[in-house]
Design a protein around this motif. Structure first.
Motif, mmCIF file in Angstrom:
data_model
loop_
_atom_site.group_PDB
_atom_site.id
_atom_site.type_symbol
_atom_site.label_atom_id
_atom_site.label_comp_id
_atom_site.label_asym_id
_atom_site.label_seq_id
_atom_site.Cartn_x
_atom_site.Cartn_y
_atom_site.Cartn_z
ATOM 1 N N UNK A 1 0.845 -1.185 0.000
ATOM 2 C CA UNK A 1 0.000 0.000 0.000
ATOM 3 C C UNK A 1 0.880 1.235 0.000
ATOM 4 N N UNK A 2 0.321 2.363 -0.538
ATOM 5 C CA UNK A 2 1.059 3.627 -0.500
ATOM 6 C C UNK A 2 1.172 4.082 0.959
ATOM 7 N N UNK A 3 2.018 5.073 1.169
ATOM 8 C CA UNK A 3 2.280 5.504 2.549
ATOM 9 C C UNK A 3 0.999 5.896 3.291
ATOM 10 N N UNK A 4 0.112 6.540 2.578
ATOM 11 C CA UNK A 4 -1.122 6.974 3.265
ATOM 12 C C UNK A 4 -2.279 6.013 2.991
ATOM 13 N N UNK A 5 -2.033 4.871 2.454
ATOM 14 C CA UNK A 5 -3.006 3.812 2.171
ATOM 15 C C UNK A 5 -4.049 4.222 1.115
ATOM 16 N N UNK A 6 -3.800 5.344 0.392
ATOM 17 C CA UNK A 6 -4.812 5.762 -0.575
ATOM 18 C C UNK A 6 -4.746 4.887 -1.818
ATOM 19 N N UNK A 7 -3.581 4.368 -2.110
ATOM 20 C CA UNK A 7 -3.435 3.544 -3.314
ATOM 21 C C UNK A 7 -2.899 2.173 -2.926
ATOM 22 N N UNK A 8 -3.499 1.169 -3.522
ATOM 23 C CA UNK A 8 -2.962 -0.182 -3.354
ATOM 24 C C UNK A 8 -2.117 -0.475 -4.598
ATOM 25 N N UNK A 9 -0.847 -0.756 -4.320
ATOM 26 C CA UNK A 9 0.042 -0.959 -5.473
ATOM 27 C C UNK A 9 -0.090 -2.340 -6.048
ATOM 28 N N UNK A 10 -0.270 -3.247 -5.203
ATOM 29 C CA UNK A 10 -0.244 -4.634 -5.668
ATOM 30 C C UNK A 10 -0.977 -5.530 -4.673
ATOM 31 N N UNK A 11 -1.602 -6.571 -5.145
ATOM 32 C CA UNK A 11 -2.201 -7.561 -4.238
ATOM 33 C C UNK A 11 -2.184 -8.925 -4.895
ATOM 34 N N UNK A 12 -1.601 -9.882 -4.159
ATOM 35 C CA UNK A 12 -1.671 -11.273 -4.630
ATOM 36 C C UNK A 12 -2.707 -11.973 -3.747
ATOM 37 N N UNK A 13 -3.793 -12.293 -4.371
ATOM 38 C CA UNK A 13 -4.938 -12.787 -3.570
ATOM 39 C C UNK A 13 -4.908 -14.254 -3.202
ATOM 40 N N UNK A 14 -4.076 -15.031 -3.845
ATOM 41 C CA UNK A 14 -3.980 -16.461 -3.501
ATOM 42 C C UNK A 14 -5.307 -17.185 -3.633
#
Ligand code: ADP
Length: 628
Positions: free
Chosen positions: A43-56
């Motif tokens: 997540x970005x520093x302020x959690x406004x953007x999710x850069x990546x997610x591996x959902x499994x």
């Protein structure tokens, strides 16, 4: 290369070396996290953007930065909580950690346990967050189910508590080592113990005497061995209530394998019930002793008029056992001449719920009949409602036979007296005629009085003869159509001659036709008049009237005589009934005149009654149906 430059290079090399290590360890760390977690995210520093997610497979994968991750992944119910936890983690620059609901890759709702660590640069600034999350949906479901099951169990427990605490009965459960695992409030109160110091203890430890504890333990053994309930009664002293009697039942509690896992019991204090039963049994025994011991015919019926009890005396008389009497219908044993009449009395009694007094003949085992005089009293339930009758009867056959003999005797005497009386009367009449012709006034006067006395005697004897005729059913009624006005006129003419002591006043009568035995009706009116004469002062007035009311002709005879007490009024028409007081003592009579009048009027379907004021006078009435 100067030293400084050399140092810088070294530093740079070291830095490169350091960065390389860091990257290496970061990757290792990520690999480790990826291997042990279902989901990893950045997540970005302020959690406004999710850069990546591996959902499994648990959550949807994304490689693209996205700013609407909150709506996509976090369950609406938990978004606020998540935001709050993030804000807190950012503020303290410490690990974010939260269990919350997510929207799963398959579109359903799931639970996750998520943690993220801040990556911080040398200046202490957060660069980004690296997170890992696990799928805890299954555990959460189990937890929820467990929670619900616990709630349900607690609810059930409360229910049982409420049920068992509000009953005065004792309710308890034993385990197989005879220890109490449950005792309701009533039992704890009886012991004077609390749940804590009673539960988990056995009978002895809860204060039972050894014999008592031993007895229950054997019973528990029996229930366990036979998987069957056992019931018993025991009496022992209660701490405050004294000696009490208890009725108890032990029941096996069977588990899913069909084994007895516990023994449940209930105990009821039946001291009062037993006492009441004993009192009842005693009074029942007393009643039976009385009912059977005496020579009285006792019977009982319920409120619907069914016979429910006959004592042995009844059985002995009829030769039929009690049950046969009840089933056979006692009414079939009544004499055919009494049956209908008595059944009417019996039925009326049930309608009016008043005492019964009657006599009838009953067929005995020898084939003959015995007279019973029956008195029935109303029985009532404890709430006062009508419960039927209890009747006591006595054998009055001998009395009846005596009475019959007496009647026969009177009838015979009257009959025998009639012949000489008739001839004496005719001699007197002839003699009177001759002495009158010979102008012997004195003798004629004496013969006249003799004739009157003989006439009185004839009327008395006729009265007795009529009674015995009536009683043997030989009193004949010969109805014919006649005008009451004419009959009253005839009576008037006769009384002008026969009644000289009183003023008999006849009111005018309109033509009124009846269908009756003229001679007998005339007899009734004459009887009323002669009574009025007998029971009032000479020269007083006697009024005779005959009017029509509601299709009935009503004849009345009023006098200004001594009057009749209220208690005597209803009994005047009974056979041989005479008022006994100083005024009537010296007035001759047998008490059969009104009895005969009553029987005659009843046979004409008319009514007869008297009204009176003591000292003022009486009025006697009868009615007959009018015919066109
Ligand atoms: P008896 O007159 O022969 O005694 P009754 O059957 O005619 O018998 O009358 C029964 C009783 O009723 C009498 O004994 C008397 O006491 C009472 N009684 C009848 N008529 C009158 C009356 N008019 N006034 C007062 N008492 C009467």
């Amino acid at each position: 290369m100067d030293k400084a430059a050399g140092e810088t290079i070294e530093k740079q090399q070291q830095g490169q070396q350091h960065t390389g290590d860091l990257m290496q360890s970061d990757e290792r760390f990520r690999a480790l996290v990826t291997a042990t977690s279902d989901v990893v995210y950045r997540m970005s520093a302020d959690w406004s953007v999710m850069h990546q997610l591996q959902g499994g497979g648990f959550l949807l994968d994304t490689g693209e930065p996205m700013s609407d991750w909150m709506e996509k992944y976090i369950h609406p119910q938990d978004q606020e909580r998540v935001k709050a936890a993030i804000a807190e983690a950012i503020r303290t620059k410490s690990m974010y950690q939260l269990e919350h609901q997510v929207l799963k890759a398959d579109g359903t709702q799931g639970w996750t346990f998520s943690r993220a660590v801040p990556i911080i640069d040398d200046n202490g600034k957060i660069i980004e967050w690296f997170g890992a999350a696990n799928d805890v949906t299954a555990r959460k479901h189990t937890e929820n189910e467990l929670h619900e099951a616990k709630d349900a169990a607690e609810q059930q427990n409360r229910l049982y508590e409420t049920i068992t605490s509000s009953t005065p009965d004792l309710v308890y459960v034993f385990d197989l080592d005879y220890r109490f695992t449950y005792a309701n409030r009533a039992l704890l109160n009886m012991w004077g113990k609390t749940w804590e110091n009673a539960i988990g203890r056995n009978l002895l430890e809860n204060g039972y005497e050894p014999w008592h504890a031993e007895m229950h333990e054997r019973e528990i053994d029996y229930v366990v061995a036979n998987r069957k309930p056992i019931r018993g009664e025991v009496s022992f002293p209660h701490a405050t209530l004294g000696r009490r009697i208890y009725d108890y039942i032990f029941t096996p509690v069977i588990n899913e394998h069909g084994e007895v896992e516990a023994v449940a019991g209930t105990t009821r204090d039946i001291t009062e019930i037993r006492a009441a039963e004993n009192t009842l049994a005693e009074s029942e025994a007393r009643f039976r002793t009385m009912a059977e011991g005496m020579n009285v015919y006792i019977a009982m019926s319920d409120e619907t008029s069914n016979a429910i009890y006959f004592n042995q005396t009844w059985s002995k008389l009829t030769g039929r056992p009690t049950n046969e009497l009840l089933a056979y219908g006692w009414s079939n044993l009544l004499h055919p001449d009494d049956r209908e009449r008595h059944l009417k009395v019996y039925r009326t009694a049930f309608e009016t719920q008043t005492p019964v007094h009657d006599s009838y003949r009953v067929l005995t085992k020898n084939g003959n009949y015995r007279w019973l005089l029956i008195d029935g009293s109303v029985r009532r339930y404890s709430d006062g409602s009508f419960a039927g009758y209890i009747s006591a009867g006595v054998d009055i056959t001998e009395l009846k036979e005596d009475e019959q003999r007496k009647n026969d005797f009177i009838s015979m005497v009257s009959h025998e007296l009639k012949t000489p009386l008739t001839s004496a009367l005719s001699y007197v009449q002839v003699s009177k005629k001759r002495t009158t012709e010979n102008n012997d006034r004195l003798t004629a006067g004496m013969l006249d009085r003799t004739e009157k006395q003989l006439g009185k005697m004839t009327r008395m004897i006729n009265g007795f003869l009529n009674v015995s005729r009536l009683e043997s059913g030989k009193l004949q009624i010969d109805p014919q159509r006649f005008d009451m006005a004419r009959l009253v006129k005839e009576v008037e003419e006769e009384s002008l001659v026969s009644v000289t002591s009183h003023k008999v006043v006849f009111a005018p009568v309109e033509e009124t036709w009846v269908n009756a035995d003229q001679e007998k009706i005339s007899h009734v009116i004459q009887n009323f008049i002669s009574n009025a004469v007998k029971y009032s002062r000479p020269n007083s007035v006697i009024n005779v009237a005959c009017v029509t009311i509601d299709n009935h002709v009503q004849v009345s005879v009023s006098d200004e005589g001594i009057g009749i007490n209220e208690e005597d009024l209803p009994r005047l028409f009974e056979r041989y009934y005479r008022v006994k007081d100083t005024e009537t003592r010296n007035i001759a009579g047998f008490g059969i005149g009104l009895y005969l009048c009553c029987e005659i009027i009843k046979r004409h379907r008319g009514n007869i009654w008297a009204e009176s004021v003591v000292g003022k006078g009486s009025t006697f009435y009868f009615t007959l149906p009018v015919v066109k």
